[in-house]
Scaffold this active site. Structure first.
Site, mmCIF file in Angstrom:
data_model
loop_
_atom_site.group_PDB
_atom_site.id
_atom_site.type_symbol
_atom_site.label_atom_id
_atom_site.label_comp_id
_atom_site.label_asym_id
_atom_site.label_seq_id
_atom_site.Cartn_x
_atom_site.Cartn_y
_atom_site.Cartn_z
ATOM 1 N N TYR A 1 0.805 -1.035 0.100
ATOM 2 C CA TYR A 1 -0.010 0.091 -0.037
ATOM 3 C C TYR A 1 0.975 1.152 -0.112
ATOM 4 O O TYR A 1 2.017 1.221 0.269
ATOM 5 C CB TYR A 1 -1.086 -0.082 0.978
ATOM 6 C CG TYR A 1 -0.444 0.392 2.543
ATOM 7 C CD1 TYR A 1 -0.218 1.636 3.017
ATOM 8 C CD2 TYR A 1 0.103 -0.747 3.386
ATOM 9 C CE1 TYR A 1 0.453 1.927 4.266
ATOM 10 C CE2 TYR A 1 0.603 -0.541 4.453
ATOM 11 C CZ TYR A 1 0.675 0.786 4.961
ATOM 12 O OH TYR A 1 1.327 1.267 6.319
ATOM 13 N N CYS A 2 0.349 2.559 -0.347
ATOM 14 C CA CYS A 2 0.917 3.568 -0.358
ATOM 15 C C CYS A 2 -0.146 4.677 -0.078
ATOM 16 O O CYS A 2 -0.973 4.482 0.879
ATOM 17 C CB CYS A 2 1.473 3.819 -1.841
ATOM 18 S SG CYS A 2 0.463 3.828 -3.102
ATOM 19 N N SER A 3 -0.156 5.911 -0.694
ATOM 20 C CA SER A 3 -1.060 6.745 -0.326
ATOM 21 C C SER A 3 -2.227 6.946 -1.174
ATOM 22 O O SER A 3 -3.320 6.987 -0.678
ATOM 23 C CB SER A 3 -0.469 8.318 -0.748
ATOM 24 O OG SER A 3 0.619 8.839 0.009
#
Length: 124
Positions: free
Chosen positions: A83-85
Site C-alpha cells: 500500500y501507499c497513499s
C-alpha cells in the site's frame, strides 16, 4: 462532427462521434481477499510512513524495494499486501515483485482506504 473530422475516412468520422469510455485499472483488493497472515508493506517514503501507517506494516520505500525485499520476504510464495497513499506506487511495486518472482502479492491501494477495509486505524 468538427470541421477537422470531415476530412477523415468514414470509419474515423464515426469513431470521432462516439464517446470515449476509459476503464479504471483493477480496483484494490477487498478485505475478504486478504490473507490473514499477509506481510503488509508500506511502499511510501520513510517520512510518509512516520506520519502515519497501518499497524504491523513495514516500511519499504519503492526506490529500495528491489534491493531489500528479499530480506523482508525471502519466501516468494508468502502473501504480501502493498500500500501507499493512493495505490499508484503500490501498483508499481506489485509489478516489480511479480517480475522478481513473487507469486502472492496484492495491491492494497491507499493507506487510509485499506485501513478502513481492515478495520485498523492509522498509527503514528
Amino acid at each position: 462532427m468538427t470541421w477537422a473530422s470531415f476530412y477523415l475516412p468514414v470509419d474515423a468520422q464515426i469513431a470521432a462521434q462516439e464517446p470515449v469510455h476509459y476503464q479504471h485499472p483493477e480496483a484494490p483488493i477487498e478485505p475478504t481477499a486478504l490473507p490473514e497472515h499477509a506481510l503488509l508493506l508500506d511502499v511510501r517514503s520513510y517520512a510518509e510512513y512516520m506520519a502515519g501507517h497501518l499497524p504491523d506494516a513495514h516500511c519499504l520505500p519503492l526506490p529500495q524495494m528491489a534491493h531489500l525485499v528479499n530480506q523482508m520476504a525471502p519466501d516468494h510464495d508468502a502473501p504480501i499486501v502493498l500500500y501507499c497513499s493512493s495505490g499508484g506506487r503500490a501498483e508499481q511495486a506489485l509489478g516489480l515483485l511479480q517480475r522478481m518472482g513473487y507469486k502472492n502479492v496484492r495491491n492494497g491501494g491507499g493507506a487510509i482506504a485499506l485501513g478502513k477495509k481492515l478495520g485498523k486505524s492509522i498509527e503514528h
